[in-house]
Enzyme design. Structure first.
Site, PDB file in Angstrom:
ATOM      1  N   PRO A   9       1.107  -1.287   0.005  1.00  0.00           N
ATOM      2  CA  PRO A   9       0.009  -0.058   0.002  1.00  0.00           C
ATOM      3  C   PRO A   9       0.670   1.243  -0.011  1.00  0.00           C
ATOM      4  O   PRO A   9       1.955   1.535   0.699  1.00  0.00           O
ATOM      5  CB  PRO A   9      -0.780   0.149   1.275  1.00  0.00           C
ATOM      6  CG  PRO A   9      -0.283  -1.025   2.186  1.00  0.00           C
ATOM      7  CD  PRO A   9       0.488  -1.959   1.240  1.00  0.00           C
ATOM      8  N   ASN A  10       0.339   1.978  -0.778  1.00  0.00           N
ATOM      9  CA  ASN A  10       0.938   3.663  -0.884  1.00  0.00           C
ATOM     10  C   ASN A  10       2.232   3.785  -1.658  1.00  0.00           C
ATOM     11  O   ASN A  10       2.844   4.888  -2.093  1.00  0.00           O
ATOM     12  CB  ASN A  10       1.076   4.218   0.462  1.00  0.00           C
ATOM     13  CG  ASN A  10      -0.507   4.423   0.967  1.00  0.00           C
ATOM     14  OD1 ASN A  10      -1.267   4.847   0.613  1.00  0.00           O
ATOM     15  ND2 ASN A  10      -0.531   3.846   2.445  1.00  0.00           N
ATOM     16  N   ARG A  17       5.078  10.943  -2.739  1.00  0.00           N
ATOM     17  CA  ARG A  17       4.564  11.006  -1.385  1.00  0.00           C
ATOM     18  C   ARG A  17       5.910  10.864  -0.431  1.00  0.00           C
ATOM     19  O   ARG A  17       6.794  10.335  -0.510  1.00  0.00           O
ATOM     20  CB  ARG A  17       4.053   9.536  -1.033  1.00  0.00           C
ATOM     21  CG  ARG A  17       3.758   9.022   0.314  1.00  0.00           C
ATOM     22  CD  ARG A  17       3.514   7.601   0.423  1.00  0.00           C
ATOM     23  NE  ARG A  17       3.236   7.290   1.728  1.00  0.00           N
ATOM     24  CZ  ARG A  17       3.542   6.168   2.511  1.00  0.00           C
ATOM     25  NH1 ARG A  17       4.149   5.164   1.575  1.00  0.00           N
ATOM     26  NH2 ARG A  17       3.598   5.768   3.651  1.00  0.00           N
ATOM     27  N   TYR A  22      10.894   8.853   1.313  1.00  0.00           N
ATOM     28  CA  TYR A  22      11.023   7.909   0.232  1.00  0.00           C
ATOM     29  C   TYR A  22      11.717   8.246  -0.913  1.00  0.00           C
ATOM     30  O   TYR A  22      11.586   7.556  -1.939  1.00  0.00           O
ATOM     31  CB  TYR A  22       9.472   7.403   0.178  1.00  0.00           C
ATOM     32  CG  TYR A  22       8.877   6.826   1.213  1.00  0.00           C
ATOM     33  CD1 TYR A  22       9.353   5.547   1.556  1.00  0.00           C
ATOM     34  CD2 TYR A  22       7.815   7.793   1.767  1.00  0.00           C
ATOM     35  CE1 TYR A  22       8.470   5.123   2.717  1.00  0.00           C
ATOM     36  CE2 TYR A  22       7.111   7.097   2.910  1.00  0.00           C
ATOM     37  CZ  TYR A  22       7.626   5.833   3.366  1.00  0.00           C
ATOM     38  OH  TYR A  22       6.912   5.425   4.405  1.00  0.00           O
ATOM     39  N   ASN A  73       8.010  -5.399  -0.379  1.00  0.00           N
ATOM     40  CA  ASN A  73       7.916  -4.370   0.252  1.00  0.00           C
ATOM     41  C   ASN A  73       6.279  -4.272   0.795  1.00  0.00           C
ATOM     42  O   ASN A  73       5.637  -3.641  -0.024  1.00  0.00           O
ATOM     43  CB  ASN A  73       8.321  -2.983  -0.219  1.00  0.00           C
ATOM     44  CG  ASN A  73       8.236  -1.595   0.678  1.00  0.00           C
ATOM     45  OD1 ASN A  73       7.537  -1.853   1.631  1.00  0.00           O
ATOM     46  ND2 ASN A  73       9.143  -0.660   0.250  1.00  0.00           N
ATOM     47  N   ALA A  76       2.966  -0.626   4.991  1.00  0.00           N
ATOM     48  CA  ALA A  76       2.314  -0.804   6.599  1.00  0.00           C
ATOM     49  C   ALA A  76       1.752  -2.248   6.699  1.00  0.00           C
ATOM     50  O   ALA A  76       1.622  -2.437   8.083  1.00  0.00           O
ATOM     51  CB  ALA A  76       1.030   0.259   6.561  1.00  0.00           C
ATOM     52  N   HIS A  79       3.439  -4.395   9.622  1.00  0.00           N
ATOM     53  CA  HIS A  79       3.312  -4.591  10.932  1.00  0.00           C
ATOM     54  C   HIS A  79       2.179  -4.917  11.330  1.00  0.00           C
ATOM     55  O   HIS A  79       1.968  -4.727  12.761  1.00  0.00           O
ATOM     56  CB  HIS A  79       3.698  -2.713  11.218  1.00  0.00           C
ATOM     57  CG  HIS A  79       4.731  -2.141  10.802  1.00  0.00           C
ATOM     58  ND1 HIS A  79       6.158  -2.408  10.751  1.00  0.00           N
ATOM     59  CD2 HIS A  79       4.541  -1.298   9.625  1.00  0.00           C
ATOM     60  CE1 HIS A  79       6.855  -1.895   9.992  1.00  0.00           C
ATOM     61  NE2 HIS A  79       6.087  -1.018   9.366  1.00  0.00           N
ATOM     62  N   ASP A  86       1.666 -15.750   7.076  1.00  0.00           N
ATOM     63  CA  ASP A  86       1.331 -17.193   6.590  1.00  0.00           C
ATOM     64  C   ASP A  86       1.730 -17.723   5.241  1.00  0.00           C
ATOM     65  O   ASP A  86       2.131 -18.576   4.973  1.00  0.00           O
ATOM     66  CB  ASP A  86       0.061 -17.630   7.211  1.00  0.00           C
ATOM     67  CG  ASP A  86      -0.239 -17.588   8.631  1.00  0.00           C
ATOM     68  OD1 ASP A  86       0.796 -17.553   9.340  1.00  0.00           O
ATOM     69  OD2 ASP A  86      -1.436 -17.593   9.024  1.00  0.00           O
ATOM     70  N   GLU A  97      12.392  -9.349   2.683  1.00  0.00           N
ATOM     71  CA  GLU A  97      11.816  -8.139   2.893  1.00  0.00           C
ATOM     72  C   GLU A  97      12.483  -6.910   2.898  1.00  0.00           C
ATOM     73  O   GLU A  97      13.485  -6.736   3.169  1.00  0.00           O
ATOM     74  CB  GLU A  97      11.332  -8.429   4.541  1.00  0.00           C
ATOM     75  CG  GLU A  97      10.544  -7.216   5.196  1.00  0.00           C
ATOM     76  CD  GLU A  97      10.246  -7.390   6.751  1.00  0.00           C
ATOM     77  OE1 GLU A  97      10.108  -6.127   7.374  1.00  0.00           O
ATOM     78  OE2 GLU A  97      10.230  -8.396   7.131  1.00  0.00           O
ATOM     79  N   HIS A  99      12.494  -2.565   2.848  1.00  0.00           N
ATOM     80  CA  HIS A  99      11.990  -1.147   3.135  1.00  0.00           C
ATOM     81  C   HIS A  99      12.898  -0.167   2.569  1.00  0.00           C
ATOM     82  O   HIS A  99      14.260  -0.112   2.883  1.00  0.00           O
ATOM     83  CB  HIS A  99      11.959  -0.951   4.825  1.00  0.00           C
ATOM     84  CG  HIS A  99      10.792  -2.292   5.041  1.00  0.00           C
ATOM     85  ND1 HIS A  99       9.461  -2.001   5.028  1.00  0.00           N
ATOM     86  CD2 HIS A  99      11.006  -3.396   5.956  1.00  0.00           C
ATOM     87  CE1 HIS A  99       8.868  -3.147   5.633  1.00  0.00           C
ATOM     88  NE2 HIS A  99       9.670  -3.798   6.050  1.00  0.00           N
ATOM     89  N   SER A 101      12.998   3.081   3.655  1.00  0.00           N
ATOM     90  CA  SER A 101      13.332   4.015   4.832  1.00  0.00           C
ATOM     91  C   SER A 101      14.061   2.963   5.797  1.00  0.00           C
ATOM     92  O   SER A 101      13.477   1.829   5.675  1.00  0.00           O
ATOM     93  CB  SER A 101      12.358   4.697   5.582  1.00  0.00           C
ATOM     94  OG  SER A 101      11.369   4.038   6.119  1.00  0.00           O
ATOM     95  N   ARG A 106      12.326   5.225  12.817  1.00  0.00           N
ATOM     96  CA  ARG A 106      10.830   6.011  12.584  1.00  0.00           C
ATOM     97  C   ARG A 106       9.932   5.688  13.717  1.00  0.00           C
ATOM     98  O   ARG A 106      10.525   5.293  14.673  1.00  0.00           O
ATOM     99  CB  ARG A 106      10.253   5.550  11.260  1.00  0.00           C
ATOM    100  CG  ARG A 106      11.010   5.959  10.087  1.00  0.00           C
ATOM    101  CD  ARG A 106      10.385   5.754   8.838  1.00  0.00           C
ATOM    102  NE  ARG A 106       9.314   6.325   8.443  1.00  0.00           N
ATOM    103  CZ  ARG A 106       8.284   6.140   7.835  1.00  0.00           C
ATOM    104  NH1 ARG A 106       8.606   5.041   6.856  1.00  0.00           N
ATOM    105  NH2 ARG A 106       7.338   6.772   7.568  1.00  0.00           N
ATOM    106  N   ARG A 110       6.355   0.953  13.781  1.00  0.00           N
ATOM    107  CA  ARG A 110       7.133   0.648  12.428  1.00  0.00           C
ATOM    108  C   ARG A 110       8.487  -0.503  12.851  1.00  0.00           C
ATOM    109  O   ARG A 110       9.100  -1.031  12.042  1.00  0.00           O
ATOM    110  CB  ARG A 110       7.598   1.356  11.580  1.00  0.00           C
ATOM    111  CG  ARG A 110       6.688   2.415  11.019  1.00  0.00           C
ATOM    112  CD  ARG A 110       7.016   3.510   9.975  1.00  0.00           C
ATOM    113  NE  ARG A 110       6.275   4.485   9.797  1.00  0.00           N
ATOM    114  CZ  ARG A 110       5.209   4.469   8.933  1.00  0.00           C
ATOM    115  NH1 ARG A 110       4.959   3.360   8.009  1.00  0.00           N
ATOM    116  NH2 ARG A 110       4.431   5.228   8.775  1.00  0.00           N
TER     117      ARG A 110
END
Length: 140
Positions: A9-10, A17, A22, A73, A76, A79, A86, A97, A99, A101, A106, A110
């Protein structure tokens, strides 16, 4: 070699953004650079703001198709999502995984990832270059 990048998302708003966090480059532009650097690797890209769609895509490429790895990535959902955790555990290929940032610098919420323990590894804090580092890790 085939690698699937999946953004949550986002992340469709990269380049627009919160550029202080970012950066100002769109993911589409960065993806072209990444694909040009790794001509020996098929790098596919998928983005969704919907948790179930992320799971469907991961199952498709990591269980039913012959991919060598997924770079995720989860935004949100990192978290909050036991469902993504799963799903990752059920896949035949490794997941890294990523990210953009450094999530540990932060907000406190997070600092904990629901998916890290299911992933091969975690890369964070290197901007968009985090994706390149993940490709390198999957290439071995």
């Amino acid at each position: 070699m085939k690698i699937q990048i999946i953004n949550g998302p986002n992340l469709n708003l990269l380049g627009q953004r919160e550029p202080g966090i970012y950066g100002s480059e769109s993911f589409d532009n960065y993806l072209k650079e990444l694909q040009a650097k790794y001509t020996d690797v098929q790098i596919d890209y998928y983005q969704s703001n919907v948790e179930g769609e992320l799971i469907n895509k991961m199952q498709q490429v990591g269980f039913f198709e012959d991919y060598d790895g997924i770079i995720l990535n989860a935004g949100a959902y990192t978290h909050t999502s036991v469902a993504l955790h799963d799903c990752i555990r059920s896949l035949k290929c490794p997941v890294i995984e990523v990210h953009i940032s450094n999530v540990h610098k932060r907000e406190e919420f997070r600092h904990h990832s629901m998916i890290s323990s299911a992933c091969l590894g975690v890369i964070c804090g290197f901007g968009l270059d985090s994706y390149r580092l993940a490709v390198e890790a999957l290439k071995g």
